[in-house]
Design an enzyme around this catalytic site. Structure first.
Site, short mmCIF file in Angstrom:
data_model
loop_
_atom_site.label_atom_id
_atom_site.label_comp_id
_atom_site.label_asym_id
_atom_site.label_seq_id
_atom_site.Cartn_x
_atom_site.Cartn_y
_atom_site.Cartn_z
N GLY A 124 -44.69 -37.09 19.51
CA GLY A 124 -44.21 -36.05 18.59
C GLY A 124 -42.71 -36.18 18.32
N GLN A 125 -42.18 -35.24 17.55
CA GLN A 125 -40.77 -35.31 17.12
C GLN A 125 -39.81 -35.38 18.30
OE1 GLN A 125 -39.11 -31.77 15.46
NE2 GLN A 125 -37.35 -32.80 14.54
N ARG A 157 -52.84 -39.95 20.63
CA ARG A 157 -53.04 -41.17 19.84
C ARG A 157 -51.92 -42.15 20.17
NH1 ARG A 157 -55.25 -37.36 16.54
NH2 ARG A 157 -53.25 -36.41 16.20
N ASP A 164 -55.51 -36.40 26.31
CA ASP A 164 -55.69 -35.11 25.63
C ASP A 164 -55.44 -34.06 26.71
OD1 ASP A 164 -56.77 -32.67 24.69
OD2 ASP A 164 -58.04 -33.77 23.27
N TYR A 213 -49.12 -19.59 17.35
CA TYR A 213 -48.17 -20.49 18.03
C TYR A 213 -47.26 -19.67 18.95
CZ TYR A 213 -44.28 -23.92 18.22
OH TYR A 213 -43.28 -24.79 18.61
N LYS A 215 -46.89 -19.41 23.02
CA LYS A 215 -45.61 -19.66 23.68
C LYS A 215 -45.30 -18.55 24.70
CE LYS A 215 -44.07 -23.51 21.74
NZ LYS A 215 -44.19 -24.77 22.49
N1 SER Z 1 -39.74 -25.69 15.08
C1 SER Z 1 -40.98 -25.04 15.40
C2 SER Z 1 -41.78 -24.72 14.19
O1 SER Z 1 -41.20 -24.58 13.15
C3 SER Z 1 -40.72 -23.78 16.16
O2 SER Z 1 -40.71 -24.02 17.51
O3 SER Z 1 -42.96 -24.56 14.30
#
Ligand code: SER
Length: 315
Positions: free
Chosen positions: A11-12, A36, A52, A141, A145
């Site tokens: 990921g980023q 992946r 996973d 999301y 969290k």
């Molecule tokens: N940068 C993330 C998003 O925009 C937030 O944690 O989903």
């Protein structure tokens, strides 16, 4: 930290954190895992395994066989994408954290958890948002969290797991694009500035969110994980931010270097509503006092570096 397992490594954050950790702790001491295998430095510059995070048995086997003393648990679906698949996102985001914590407990490993500004909601004070305050987010999301922050607290209290976490703001970087987040516009705008000389923002003018340049985020992870535990009162999870801006501010910063750059707006109601439910700016006093958080990049310094790096990549 001596032996580190990273989830969500493609990921980023992972694509930069894995090489950063390998440089500090040694290539063979950082195991990158992801759902992946993406060709490149993460899978080719040191140990890599497919994982996973919902698969507890596979996760535990990897922690055990690698003899990991630390799990950096990055795997997750970002905010806007999670809204399109709430059930699966809960399983990956909250369920995956539960699995990671169980592995940490079982193998005596420490755990880093990346929380987010998304852990706050409309009833949170929006300006100078305190470290400890109302957290009633309205995205799946954000709900995951908050649940994960609390689970990390619980595993520390109940089982003595060394859990530590940061509430990341929007992260801006040039190696890998974020996917499906609300703050992604602040990355896309730089690519577009170079390739087209203009950018159409899906976030409206006057919408402030906390942000940070990736080098400061990487340093913060290591600083927190290496901090003296006796100084950590909050643990899960620290507010951190390096700047707070609205789209017109980042546009003005780009205009200093590319005077002909223009921003326009085509607001996406879903991501705009998410952005408005998040804080405008965080109070980061606890992070500064408890482990010396000190970001180096402000908006203009970040803009100069982003544009330079992206030009080098021929964007
Ligand atoms: N940068 C993330 C998003 O925009 C937030 O944690 O989903």
């Amino acid at each position: 930290m001596k032996r580190i397992l990273v989830t969500g490594a493609s990921g980023q954050i992972g694509v930069e954190l894995v090489p950063y950790l390998r440089k500090i702790y040694g290539e063979s001491n950082v195991l990158a895992t992801a759902r992946r295998q993406v060709p490149g430095i993460v899978s080719e510059g040191g140990p890599f395994e497919l994982l996973d995070v919902r698969d507890g048995k596979a996760f535990s086997n990897l922690v055990g066989s690698f003899k990991a003393d630390t799990i950096i648990h990055l795997a997750g679906i970002l905010s806007a994408r999670a809204e399109t698949m709430p059930q699966e996102s809960w399983e990956i985001n909250a369920g995956g954290t539960f699995v990671a914590l169980e592995c940490a407990r079982e193998h005596g490993a420490a755990l880093f958890f990346p929380s987010s500004i998304a852990a706050f909601g409309p009833s949170t004070p929006q300006d100078n948002t305190p470290q400890v305050t109302a957290q009633r987010p309205t995205t799946i999301y954000g709900v995951a969290k908050v649940a994960s922050e609390l689970l990390c607290d619980y595993y520390h209290l109940k089982f003595g797991v060394d859990t530590r976490g940061l509430r990341f703001p929007g992260l801006i970087s040039y190696e890998a694009l974020p996917g499906g987040g609300t703050t992604d516009y602040a990355v896309h705008i730089y690519y577009s500035a170079l390739s087209e000389g203009r950018y159409t923002s899906y976030i409206g003018p006057g919408t402030y969110m906390d942000m940070m340049y990736m080098p400061d985020a990487l340093a913060a992870v290591v600083q927190l994980m290496e901090a003296d535990p006796s100084r950590l009162v909050n643990r899960n999870a620290y507010n951190i931010s390096a700047m707070s801006f609205a789209p017109e501010d980042i546009a003005a910063s780009i205009k200093r270097i590319i005077p002909s750059f223009e921003i326009s707006y085509d607001v996406d109601p879903v991501r705009q509503a998410i952005a408005e439910s998040w804080p405008n700016s965080l109070d980061c006093t606890a992070a500064k006092e408890e482990w010396g958080f000190a970001p180096e990049y402000d908006l203009d310094r970040m803009t100069e570096d982003m544009l330079k790096r992206l030009k080098e990549k021929n964007v």
